[in-house]
Scaffold this active site. Sequence first.
Site, PDB file in Angstrom:
ATOM      1  N   ARG A 167       0.812  -1.231   0.000  1.00 50.00           N
ATOM      2  CA  ARG A 167       0.000   0.000   0.000  1.00 50.00           C
ATOM      3  C   ARG A 167       0.843   1.277   0.000  1.00 50.00           C
ATOM      4  NH1 ARG A 167      -4.817  -0.695   4.079  1.00 50.00           N
ATOM      5  NH2 ARG A 167      -5.516   1.144   2.929  1.00 50.00           N
TER       6      ARG A 167
ATOM      7  N   ASP B  13     -15.467   3.172   2.684  1.00 47.42           N
ATOM      8  CA  ASP B  13     -15.453   1.845   3.309  1.00 47.42           C
ATOM      9  C   ASP B  13     -16.766   1.085   3.107  1.00 47.42           C
ATOM     10  OD1 ASP B  13     -12.879   2.287   4.171  1.00 47.42           O
ATOM     11  OD2 ASP B  13     -13.472   2.953   6.172  1.00 47.42           O
TER      12      ASP B  13
END
Length: 429
Positions: free
Chosen positions: A124, A315
């Site tokens: 990431r 999310d």
Amino acid sequence: MRTETATIVRPARDVRGSVSLPGDKSISHRYAMLAGIAEGPSRLENYSTGADCASTLECMRSLGVEWQRKDNVIEVQGRGLVLGAPARPLDCGNSGSTMRMLSGIVAGQKFISEMVGDESLSRRPMERVIKPLTAMGAQIESQGGKPPLRITGAGLKAIDYKMPVASAQVKTCLLFAGLLAEGETRVEEPLRTRDHGEVALRAFGAQLQRQGNQVRIRGGQRLRGMAARIPGDLSSAAFFLCAAAMFPGSQLTLPNLLMNPTRARLLDVLMQMGLHISVVQLEEIHGEMVGSLQVEGAKLKGVTIAGADSAALIDEIPVLAAIAPYTEQGIEVRDARELRVKESDRIAAVATNLRRMGAQVEEREDGLKIPGGQALRGAELDSFGDHRIAMAFAVAALRARGETLIRGAESAAISYPAFFETLEELVKA
Ligand code: S3P
């Protein structure tokens, strides 16, 4: 080694009951970090049960912060702004929040910290914190902008920074670093992201100013410990809300849920889609809005999610997309490229699993277009090692024809270890 568990989800007829959600993940991380650098003890009730927030606590311990856990109550002995040099690498596990936000705190300490993560976290992007923290005076080595990070902390200097990416983790990282820096740090976000960092800093006694999308913090302010109860995680509740939304007539009660306006966009969107939601009680606790919800399922309409909504719902998009085929008009998601650099490439993961269930899906660079009115069949799916993908497809499977097998379902424990048990209690076959 991680052992993979496959879980079977069977079709349901209805969703009914009441769920008290474990403490919000975003708030739990921030409270644990701030309690560590505050003066005096803190008591954090309803701390997140997820593995990610446990990673944050372990990192704080490695930095010399003492704490005890009894069930979901954490008692922290704050050390003040100066932490202890860690004897081993800070293991952030799967948690991008831990690595990004804590990097702001260790960057201001006069020692070297190594921050490591699992395979997913090691892929990431960390450039978004490396660049501004370096400008503040820290020295950071990485693997081409990815973890592991080796941070040589320093006496930081304040910065005036315009964030190129809308990220609450980066904003929080820089506000934490700003607290340890000399002078006044200014952080400007391209659009309004969740403000738990600001709210938590204030709750621990710091002063901050906001003007439009800019937040300012003066360095050297001392924090004081506090006793707090963390509201239920709205992003975990999203799975049950979407499950209820798929079945007209379902009924759900969700007490003590986080209702912070920078997080609650999901509720507006679900109402727009047809779900009946009433807020039966609303209060403010340490600057965070907390409410109790009553929810009733109805016929589900489609929706388009784009622009600032994509950031606000980042999310929750996986579960909204997973139930999109069951809506009347379908769901289109745009401006959500960030989903590709989450715990998995969530755009690809959603498209792959939906196709395995027989759905028609258009995958785009920055989103998805999923037509409505589709019937899905049970299939063998993959979590791609991503908690939100495992839970999103457990929900989609409830309305499919036949059984669904979800490989890697254990990744739900990253944010919500009891998810599958609770889902089973709510679902009526
Ligand atoms: C979070 C911010 C979001 C979100 C993550 C938690 C936070 O990430 O996806 O689950 O607590 O600040 P970004 O800051 O990368 O958008």
